[in-house]
Design a protein around this motif. Structure first.
Motif, PDB file in Angstrom:
ATOM      1  N   LYS A  93       0.823  -1.220   0.000  1.00 27.65           N
ATOM      2  CA  LYS A  93       0.000   0.000   0.000  1.00 27.65           C
ATOM      3  C   LYS A  93       0.853   1.266   0.000  1.00 27.65           C
ATOM      4  O   LYS A  93       0.463   2.284  -0.557  1.00 27.65           O
ATOM      5  N   CYS A  94       2.031   1.199   0.600  1.00 31.59           N
ATOM      6  CA  CYS A  94       2.901   2.377   0.707  1.00 31.59           C
ATOM      7  C   CYS A  94       3.367   2.891  -0.658  1.00 31.59           C
ATOM      8  O   CYS A  94       3.820   4.031  -0.774  1.00 31.59           O
ATOM      9  N   PHE A  95       3.232   2.094  -1.702  1.00 28.74           N
ATOM     10  CA  PHE A  95       3.664   2.508  -3.037  1.00 28.74           C
ATOM     11  C   PHE A  95       2.562   3.229  -3.813  1.00 28.74           C
ATOM     12  O   PHE A  95       2.788   3.682  -4.928  1.00 28.74           O
ATOM     13  N   ASN A  96       1.364   3.304  -3.225  1.00 21.80           N
ATOM     14  CA  ASN A  96       0.230   3.982  -3.863  1.00 21.80           C
ATOM     15  C   ASN A  96      -0.012   3.484  -5.289  1.00 21.80           C
ATOM     16  O   ASN A  96      -0.199   4.273  -6.216  1.00 21.80           O
ATOM     17  N   LEU A  97      -0.011   2.194  -5.434  1.00 21.39           N
ATOM     18  CA  LEU A  97      -0.192   1.591  -6.755  1.00 21.39           C
ATOM     19  C   LEU A  97      -1.668   1.586  -7.152  1.00 21.39           C
ATOM     20  O   LEU A  97      -2.547   1.441  -6.311  1.00 21.39           O
ATOM     21  N   THR A  98      -1.906   1.738  -8.441  1.00 14.44           N
ATOM     22  CA  THR A  98      -3.258   1.666  -8.988  1.00 14.44           C
ATOM     23  C   THR A  98      -3.257   0.651 -10.130  1.00 14.44           C
ATOM     24  O   THR A  98      -2.196   0.219 -10.592  1.00 14.44           O
ATOM     25  N   GLU A  99      -4.434   0.312 -10.611  1.00 15.67           N
ATOM     26  CA  GLU A  99      -4.549  -0.619 -11.731  1.00 15.67           C
ATOM     27  C   GLU A  99      -3.780  -0.129 -12.953  1.00 15.67           C
ATOM     28  O   GLU A  99      -3.257  -0.921 -13.727  1.00 15.67           O
ATOM     29  N   ASP A 100      -3.700   1.175 -13.119  1.00 15.47           N
ATOM     30  CA  ASP A 100      -3.043   1.747 -14.292  1.00 15.47           C
ATOM     31  C   ASP A 100      -1.521   1.652 -14.255  1.00 15.47           C
ATOM     32  O   ASP A 100      -0.885   1.611 -15.308  1.00 15.47           O
ATOM     33  N   ILE A 101      -0.931   1.629 -13.073  1.00 13.07           N
ATOM     34  CA  ILE A 101       0.534   1.684 -12.995  1.00 13.07           C
ATOM     35  C   ILE A 101       1.181   0.441 -12.407  1.00 13.07           C
ATOM     36  O   ILE A 101       2.396   0.288 -12.475  1.00 13.07           O
ATOM     37  N   VAL A 102       0.395  -0.472 -11.853  1.00 18.43           N
ATOM     38  CA  VAL A 102       0.978  -1.629 -11.170  1.00 18.43           C
ATOM     39  C   VAL A 102       1.819  -2.495 -12.112  1.00 18.43           C
ATOM     40  O   VAL A 102       2.866  -3.012 -11.719  1.00 18.43           O
ATOM     41  N   GLY A 103       1.405  -2.644 -13.347  1.00 18.22           N
ATOM     42  CA  GLY A 103       2.164  -3.466 -14.301  1.00 18.22           C
ATOM     43  C   GLY A 103       3.561  -2.924 -14.540  1.00 18.22           C
ATOM     44  O   GLY A 103       4.550  -3.674 -14.512  1.00 18.22           O
ATOM     45  N   ASP A 104       3.655  -1.624 -14.757  1.00 18.93           N
ATOM     46  CA  ASP A 104       4.974  -1.009 -14.952  1.00 18.93           C
ATOM     47  C   ASP A 104       5.798  -1.086 -13.669  1.00 18.93           C
ATOM     48  O   ASP A 104       7.011  -1.288 -13.722  1.00 18.93           O
ATOM     49  N   TRP A 105       5.149  -0.932 -12.519  1.00 19.82           N
ATOM     50  CA  TRP A 105       5.858  -1.018 -11.243  1.00 19.82           C
ATOM     51  C   TRP A 105       6.458  -2.428 -11.072  1.00 19.82           C
ATOM     52  O   TRP A 105       7.595  -2.579 -10.644  1.00 19.82           O
ATOM     53  N   ILE A 106       5.694  -3.448 -11.427  1.00 24.70           N
ATOM     54  CA  ILE A 106       6.192  -4.828 -11.355  1.00 24.70           C
ATOM     55  C   ILE A 106       7.438  -4.975 -12.228  1.00 24.70           C
ATOM     56  O   ILE A 106       8.454  -5.518 -11.787  1.00 24.70           O
ATOM     57  N   LYS A 107       7.368  -4.504 -13.448  1.00 26.11           N
ATOM     58  CA  LYS A 107       8.504  -4.633 -14.369  1.00 26.11           C
ATOM     59  C   LYS A 107       9.745  -3.905 -13.855  1.00 26.11           C
ATOM     60  O   LYS A 107      10.867  -4.360 -14.071  1.00 26.11           O
ATOM     61  N   GLN A 108       9.546  -2.793 -13.160  1.00 28.18           N
ATOM     62  CA  GLN A 108      10.679  -1.997 -12.673  1.00 28.18           C
ATOM     63  C   GLN A 108      11.240  -2.478 -11.334  1.00 28.18           C
ATOM     64  O   GLN A 108      12.399  -2.216 -11.023  1.00 28.18           O
ATOM     65  N   ASN A 109      10.427  -3.188 -10.524  1.00 25.10           N
ATOM     66  CA  ASN A 109      10.820  -3.476  -9.144  1.00 25.10           C
ATOM     67  C   ASN A 109      10.870  -4.942  -8.744  1.00 25.10           C
ATOM     68  O   ASN A 109      11.339  -5.266  -7.656  1.00 25.10           O
ATOM     69  N   ILE A 110      10.365  -5.806  -9.585  1.00 26.42           N
ATOM     70  CA  ILE A 110      10.285  -7.222  -9.224  1.00 26.42           C
ATOM     71  C   ILE A 110      11.125  -8.049 -10.194  1.00 26.42           C
ATOM     72  O   ILE A 110      11.092  -7.839 -11.409  1.00 26.42           O
TER      73      ILE A 110
END
Length: 148
Positions: A93-110
């Protein structure tokens, strides 16, 4: 990764199945990572790792490229996927992820690690390797909490 591959080959051979080293490939896509498609004639196991914790490990047969390549980055793409699990996890939750950005966040951080398995080995070998990886790494979003 060489040690893990040796263990996978060993466990498959314990069943009496003939398997050569080149029939399993482990591809560490790193962080950040770019998802890749499932090559022709291959089955796959995908895994996602965040800060040394496995989050998800799953398998696909040779005709499931969309599941392998893209569904885990789009929360609405399937009933169960990594993006949806992350959005529902209080730890993220601390990353303030939304449906629109979670995919890019996964690619950048996981970190993504893929296991490519010759389709000629069959579904039972795929199931065995997935089960081995589940038991070894105990991914956060696999199984039921009540079963642990």
């Amino acid at each position: 990764m060489k040690e893990l591959k040796a263990k996978l080959l060993s466990v498959v051979r314990l069943t009496g199945t003939v398997i050569s080293e080149d029939q399993i490939q482990i591809l560490d896509r790193g962080v950040p990572h770019k998802p890749a498609g499932l090559p022709r004639g291959k089955m796959g196991i995908y895994s996602f790792v965040y800060k040394d914790e496995f989050l998800k490990i799953g398998k696909v047969g040779p005709n499931s490229d969309a599941r392998f390549r893209s569904q885990h980055y789009v929360p609405t793409s399937s009933q169960s996927n990594l993006a949806k699990s992350i959005l529902n996890d209080p730890d993220f939750k601390c990353f303030n992820l939304t449906e629109d950005i979670v995919g890019d966040w996964i690619k950048q951080n996981i970190r993504r690690i893929d296991f490519m398995i010759d389709a000629s080995l069959g579904i039972f070998v795929l199931n065995l390797i997935e089960a081995f990886l589940h038991l070894k790494f105990k991914p956060k979003y696999e199984g039921y909490k009540s079963q642990r």
